[in-house]
Structure formats: C-alpha cells, structure tokens
Design a protein around this motif. Sequence first.
Motif, PDB file in Angstrom:
ATOM      1  N   VAL A  75     109.737 -28.436   9.887  1.00 32.28           N
ATOM      2  CA  VAL A  75     110.586 -27.324  10.342  1.00 32.28           C
ATOM      3  C   VAL A  75     110.562 -27.273  11.866  1.00 32.28           C
ATOM      4  O   VAL A  75     109.469 -27.231  12.464  1.00 32.28           O
ATOM      5  CB  VAL A  75     110.095 -25.972   9.769  1.00 32.28           C
ATOM      6  CG1 VAL A  75     110.990 -24.834  10.257  1.00 32.28           C
ATOM      7  CG2 VAL A  75     110.054 -26.003   8.245  1.00 32.28           C
ATOM      8  N   LEU A  76     111.737 -27.312  12.486  1.00 31.23           N
ATOM      9  CA  LEU A  76     111.876 -27.090  13.925  1.00 31.23           C
ATOM     10  C   LEU A  76     112.337 -25.655  14.107  1.00 31.23           C
ATOM     11  O   LEU A  76     113.438 -25.294  13.674  1.00 31.23           O
ATOM     12  CB  LEU A  76     112.906 -28.053  14.535  1.00 31.23           C
ATOM     13  CG  LEU A  76     112.464 -29.504  14.732  1.00 31.23           C
ATOM     14  CD1 LEU A  76     113.659 -30.357  15.128  1.00 31.23           C
ATOM     15  CD2 LEU A  76     111.385 -29.603  15.800  1.00 31.23           C
ATOM     16  N   GLY A 105     110.311 -16.414  15.619  1.00 32.54           N
ATOM     17  CA  GLY A 105     109.641 -17.574  15.049  1.00 32.54           C
ATOM     18  C   GLY A 105     108.222 -17.301  14.609  1.00 32.54           C
ATOM     19  O   GLY A 105     107.764 -17.829  13.584  1.00 32.54           O
ATOM     20  N   LYS A 106     107.483 -16.495  15.373  1.00 27.44           N
ATOM     21  CA  LYS A 106     106.096 -16.202  15.013  1.00 27.44           C
ATOM     22  C   LYS A 106     106.025 -15.427  13.704  1.00 27.44           C
ATOM     23  O   LYS A 106     105.192 -15.709  12.833  1.00 27.44           O
ATOM     24  CB  LYS A 106     105.432 -15.401  16.139  1.00 27.44           C
ATOM     25  CG  LYS A 106     103.945 -15.173  15.935  1.00 27.44           C
ATOM     26  CD  LYS A 106     103.327 -14.436  17.121  1.00 27.44           C
ATOM     27  CE  LYS A 106     101.831 -14.198  16.910  1.00 27.44           C
ATOM     28  NZ  LYS A 106     101.238 -13.446  18.032  1.00 27.44           N
ATOM     29  N   THR A 107     106.925 -14.451  13.535  1.00 30.25           N
ATOM     30  CA  THR A 107     106.961 -13.674  12.290  1.00 30.25           C
ATOM     31  C   THR A 107     107.346 -14.567  11.122  1.00 30.25           C
ATOM     32  O   THR A 107     106.770 -14.476  10.033  1.00 30.25           O
ATOM     33  CB  THR A 107     107.955 -12.510  12.405  1.00 30.25           C
ATOM     34  OG1 THR A 107     107.602 -11.701  13.525  1.00 30.25           O
ATOM     35  CG2 THR A 107     107.953 -11.661  11.151  1.00 30.25           C
ATOM     36  N   LEU A 108     108.334 -15.461  11.354  1.00 25.61           N
ATOM     37  CA  LEU A 108     108.759 -16.385  10.302  1.00 25.61           C
ATOM     38  C   LEU A 108     107.609 -17.278   9.875  1.00 25.61           C
ATOM     39  O   LEU A 108     107.377 -17.496   8.675  1.00 25.61           O
ATOM     40  CB  LEU A 108     109.932 -17.231  10.791  1.00 25.61           C
ATOM     41  CG  LEU A 108     110.353 -18.409   9.890  1.00 25.61           C
ATOM     42  CD1 LEU A 108     110.733 -17.913   8.505  1.00 25.61           C
ATOM     43  CD2 LEU A 108     111.506 -19.175  10.517  1.00 25.61           C
ATOM     44  N   LEU A 109     106.854 -17.804  10.840  1.00 23.08           N
ATOM     45  CA  LEU A 109     105.707 -18.656  10.518  1.00 23.08           C
ATOM     46  C   LEU A 109     104.702 -17.896   9.664  1.00 23.08           C
ATOM     47  O   LEU A 109     104.190 -18.419   8.665  1.00 23.08           O
ATOM     48  CB  LEU A 109     105.054 -19.155  11.807  1.00 23.08           C
ATOM     49  CG  LEU A 109     103.744 -19.936  11.643  1.00 23.08           C
ATOM     50  CD1 LEU A 109     103.970 -21.216  10.852  1.00 23.08           C
ATOM     51  CD2 LEU A 109     103.140 -20.258  13.010  1.00 23.08           C
ATOM     52  N   ILE A 148     104.146 -21.756   1.857  1.00 20.76           N
ATOM     53  CA  ILE A 148     105.037 -22.859   2.239  1.00 20.76           C
ATOM     54  C   ILE A 148     104.257 -23.830   3.125  1.00 20.76           C
ATOM     55  O   ILE A 148     103.745 -23.450   4.173  1.00 20.76           O
ATOM     56  CB  ILE A 148     106.291 -22.328   2.961  1.00 20.76           C
ATOM     57  CG1 ILE A 148     107.118 -21.479   1.984  1.00 20.76           C
ATOM     58  CG2 ILE A 148     107.129 -23.467   3.544  1.00 20.76           C
ATOM     59  CD1 ILE A 148     108.208 -20.664   2.632  1.00 20.76           C
ATOM     60  N   ALA A 149     104.174 -25.083   2.698  1.00 21.80           N
ATOM     61  CA  ALA A 149     103.292 -26.050   3.359  1.00 21.80           C
ATOM     62  C   ALA A 149     103.987 -26.894   4.417  1.00 21.80           C
ATOM     63  O   ALA A 149     103.341 -27.727   5.053  1.00 21.80           O
ATOM     64  CB  ALA A 149     102.668 -26.968   2.308  1.00 21.80           C
ATOM     65  N   SER A 150     105.281 -26.725   4.626  1.00 24.08           N
ATOM     66  CA  SER A 150     106.012 -27.550   5.593  1.00 24.08           C
ATOM     67  C   SER A 150     105.432 -27.366   6.996  1.00 24.08           C
ATOM     68  O   SER A 150     105.282 -26.233   7.463  1.00 24.08           O
ATOM     69  CB  SER A 150     107.494 -27.165   5.609  1.00 24.08           C
ATOM     70  OG  SER A 150     108.046 -27.212   4.315  1.00 24.08           O
ATOM     71  N   PRO A 151     105.090 -28.461   7.713  1.00 25.04           N
ATOM     72  CA  PRO A 151     104.582 -28.338   9.080  1.00 25.04           C
ATOM     73  C   PRO A 151     105.648 -27.754  10.015  1.00 25.04           C
ATOM     74  O   PRO A 151     106.789 -28.198  10.000  1.00 25.04           O
ATOM     75  CB  PRO A 151     104.243 -29.787   9.464  1.00 25.04           C
ATOM     76  CG  PRO A 151     104.100 -30.514   8.169  1.00 25.04           C
ATOM     77  CD  PRO A 151     105.054 -29.858   7.232  1.00 25.04           C
ATOM     78  N   PHE A 152     105.264 -26.764  10.828  1.00 22.38           N
ATOM     79  CA  PHE A 152     106.168 -26.110  11.775  1.00 22.38           C
ATOM     80  C   PHE A 152     105.977 -26.703  13.170  1.00 22.38           C
ATOM     81  O   PHE A 152     104.842 -26.850  13.639  1.00 22.38           O
ATOM     82  CB  PHE A 152     105.889 -24.612  11.834  1.00 22.38           C
ATOM     83  CG  PHE A 152     106.674 -23.790  10.853  1.00 22.38           C
ATOM     84  CD1 PHE A 152     107.638 -22.891  11.283  1.00 22.38           C
ATOM     85  CD2 PHE A 152     106.443 -23.919   9.492  1.00 22.38           C
ATOM     86  CE1 PHE A 152     108.359 -22.129  10.384  1.00 22.38           C
ATOM     87  CE2 PHE A 152     107.155 -23.159   8.578  1.00 22.38           C
ATOM     88  CZ  PHE A 152     108.125 -22.266   9.023  1.00 22.38           C
ATOM     89  N   ILE A 153     107.081 -27.029  13.822  1.00 23.99           N
ATOM     90  CA  ILE A 153     107.084 -27.402  15.238  1.00 23.99           C
ATOM     91  C   ILE A 153     107.897 -26.335  15.961  1.00 23.99           C
ATOM     92  O   ILE A 153     109.088 -26.171  15.703  1.00 23.99           O
ATOM     93  CB  ILE A 153     107.700 -28.797  15.450  1.00 23.99           C
ATOM     94  CG1 ILE A 153     106.868 -29.854  14.703  1.00 23.99           C
ATOM     95  CG2 ILE A 153     107.783 -29.130  16.940  1.00 23.99           C
ATOM     96  CD1 ILE A 153     107.538 -31.205  14.611  1.00 23.99           C
ATOM     97  N   ALA A 171     100.775 -23.600  13.053  1.00 25.49           N
ATOM     98  CA  ALA A 171     101.870 -24.497  13.415  1.00 25.49           C
ATOM     99  C   ALA A 171     101.304 -25.841  13.861  1.00 25.49           C
ATOM    100  O   ALA A 171     100.206 -25.914  14.418  1.00 25.49           O
ATOM    101  CB  ALA A 171     102.720 -23.887  14.524  1.00 25.49           C
ATOM    102  N   TYR A 172     102.054 -26.927  13.619  1.00 23.56           N
ATOM    103  CA  TYR A 172     101.563 -28.260  13.977  1.00 23.56           C
ATOM    104  C   TYR A 172     101.606 -28.491  15.485  1.00 23.56           C
ATOM    105  O   TYR A 172     100.667 -29.008  16.079  1.00 23.56           O
ATOM    106  CB  TYR A 172     102.394 -29.334  13.262  1.00 23.56           C
ATOM    107  CG  TYR A 172     102.140 -30.717  13.809  1.00 23.56           C
ATOM    108  CD1 TYR A 172     100.918 -31.350  13.598  1.00 23.56           C
ATOM    109  CD2 TYR A 172     103.108 -31.377  14.571  1.00 23.56           C
ATOM    110  CE1 TYR A 172     100.663 -32.609  14.111  1.00 23.56           C
ATOM    111  CE2 TYR A 172     102.861 -32.641  15.092  1.00 23.56           C
ATOM    112  CZ  TYR A 172     101.632 -33.248  14.861  1.00 23.56           C
ATOM    113  OH  TYR A 172     101.384 -34.488  15.392  1.00 23.56           O
TER     114      TYR A 172
END
Length: 456
Positions: free
Chosen positions: A53-54, A64-68, A76-81, A100-101
């Motif tokens: 996820v970008l 973005g911080k709230t979404l993370l 949800i395990a998708s790595p966040f950038i 986040a990654y």
Amino acid sequence: MTDSPKRILVIDDEENLRHMLSVMLTRQGYLADTAANGVAGLERLQSATYDFVLCDIRMPEMDGKTLLARALEAGIASPFIMMSAYGTVDTAVACMKMGAYDFISKPFKKDEIVMVLKKAEERERLKSENQRLREVVAGKDGFCGIISRNPAMQEIFSQIGRIGDLKTTVLILGESGTGKELVASAIHKCGNRAQGPFVAVNCGAIPENLLESELFGHVRGAFTDAAGDKAGLFEQADNGTLFLDEIGEMPQALQVKLLRVLQEEEIRRVGAAASRKVNVRVVSATSRDLEADVRSGRFREDLYFRLNVFSITLPPLRERIEDIPLLAEHFIAKYGAGDGAAPVRIVSETMRLLTAYDWPGNVRELENVIERATILRVGDAITAECLPPRLRGGMGTSEVHLPDENLSIKKAEDALERDLIRKALIKTGGNRTKAAVILEISHRSLLYKLKEFGIE
C-alpha cells in the motif's frame, strides 16, 4: 513458473499523483488500484488483498496515520509505505513505529518509489522463505505447523489427512492450550479448500447481542448501529473453512440458527428478507464437556450430533512428555534468536524440570515459560533460575518432597530422577526401551538407574 504480478493500492487525494503512480507502476509490471482518500482506501483493503500500500499521510476525511491504525486493528497484513510531504516527516516516522514498512518524502523521483518497493518485496520474500525453512526444520516431527512425535498425535495427523478433502463437520476436544486451532488450521490446509479462506472466531469472546451479526452479517438499519450492510463470518469463509472455537459458550438462541445453517447450507443476514447460499466447512472446538452440557440442557442435543460427525480429542501435554524437548527447542528458536547472538540452549537440569511438570496450561503455558526464560537468561544458557517458581518447586502429579532441613543437591537430583523414571515407565506400560527413549538416555543407563534406585 513466473511469479504473479504484485497488487498495489495507491491512496492519495491528489488526482494527478494517483494517475502518475498508477501509470508508472503498471509499466513496472505491477497491478495498481487507487483510492482518493483514507475512507475509500480502507474499504478497498477490506474487500481485496494487496501486496503493498502506498499511502499519503495528509488527506481529508481520514489521514494516513489513522488509516494505518484502522488497518492494523482489522488485521490487514499488507505492508504500508507512507508518502510524506514537507512537514509530515515526524508523522511518517511515527507511522513506522506503529508498523509501517517505510516512508518516502514528496516530491520524489520515480526510481525512488521502485527502489522502495523492490526492497519491500525482498523483505517479504525473505519472511516467506524463513517460514518455509522453519517448516523444513520441523521435519518428520512436524505436521502443518504442529510439532509432535507422540503416537497419539501421529494418529491424529493420519486422521486429518483422511478427512481433509471432506466437508464433514469436525469437533475438536481437549483442554485449553492443547492446540485446537492449529489442528483446525491443519484440517483446512490438508484439504481441497486450502486455497480458500480460513476464518476463526472465539464464540465466548463476543458479546451475545453481537455474535449473531458477527456470524451471519446484517443489513443497513437492522439495529441502531447498523450504518451499512456487513458480511458475516460465514460469508467471509465461503468456499473455505469456518472455525468456531469455544462452541460450548454459544447462547442457546443462536444454537438453533447455527443448526439451520448447517442443515440448509444458507444464511440470512440480520434484518434481511432473503437467505443466501454458502459453501462452508465448519470445524468447531471446545474445552467443555459437551455431553454433560447436553444432559443438563445447556447445549442442544441435535446441534451436538450435527457438529460431532467426526471428533478429534487432543491429549494434554502431560501425556506427551516426549514432545516437551521438541516444543521447547521450537519456542527457543522462535523467541531466543537475535542478530549475531549465540544459539540458546537448555541445560539438562532445566529440561528435567520441564519434563517433570504437569503443564495444566498445556502447550500455551510451555510457550509462555520458554519466552520468559529467554528474556531472563544470562548468556546463552537457560538455567533452572530462568523458570517460574512453580516449575522450580517440582510441581506435578507426583511432586518431589524433601524435608526442609535436607539441602543436599545430590539427594534432590536423585529424587527428581527417580520421579521421572517412574513417570516414563508408567507412560510406556513398563517398556524399558521406550522409557529410555523418552528419558533421552541409553537403555544400559536406564537399567543401571533402576537397580540403583530399587525400582521394579
């Protein structure tokens, strides 16, 4: 065979940036989806699986911080950038501490995005490879993540292999901490539903008034907080397996509805007018005595027989003494590994204490004890001092008692050895060869100790 293209979700409120990233990522061989804000992004993450996820940090409606944070809460395990503009770098660092990654600062060059994604891909590849290596290390003593060389467990592995492709309902019985969810997962992985979802729910952990909606879903307006339609766990597990843990805690009103679902293979969302078909294999588990609950009227007899078409009873850890060293080493590898650190080892005295203990909390308790011991160890050795007092005191079904005034280490060791030998002989029905294997000593040494301690 080539790897399938990686799916990436781009979340940013700037339309031009979304378009540019989508085109660029497509040219690089990725499958790119976009969302204009955090709310839309979260909806996409909940409805599809993405490899990466970008995500922009500063966005309207949901940043973005709230979404993370919401994504992590939802599992949800998708790595966040994270993509951070000037003035949001501190927030980006905070996102990395949350999980986040990585982050990349705006404005950025196309090559920077590609480089960060390639690094993330390599990290995920290494994680998968390490997982496969751990499974290989388990070797013949491992089965779908379950470690055991106990004959009763080996028979269970065989049963799992025979029922994997069937849709038969399975009831897993056993004390708390024996690994019932691991067995349910193994049933799923060994069958033709392995590519489908495995969904687990603890029926005792969800309030009664919410459990029906959680299992079957609801439609908008079905109750006060139902702001929209929601798929239940049965729908989420469609073409896969639903694991109902602690099924004995299910309220009686819901037992009737669950029975109907199992018989009709269809569910009706709370507040819906029509039913819908589902193709779900149900595996349930409990540490309760369901037969006693049926006799007392606490659990429906017809549901019990419907769930109990095939039952598996897991032995407690105290009946799997030969597995304790295996499991202990497995948990040491899990918790004791460190960058450049020497391999962690269990000294023989500590292992004797571990095998003498009763383990009322079973494998889960053993894992907790080993994790604690790896933290408390000095150097690379786990000594008896690293164990909780209840283990150092030799608590067990046949506890070793010595007079308070007798502080002889030699006598204490002899008493402990005598106790372990008796346990091994009881477990093997007097078979000295098998007892020696469990005790991890030679047959000759066992015969010598039997004579020394006067054990018949």
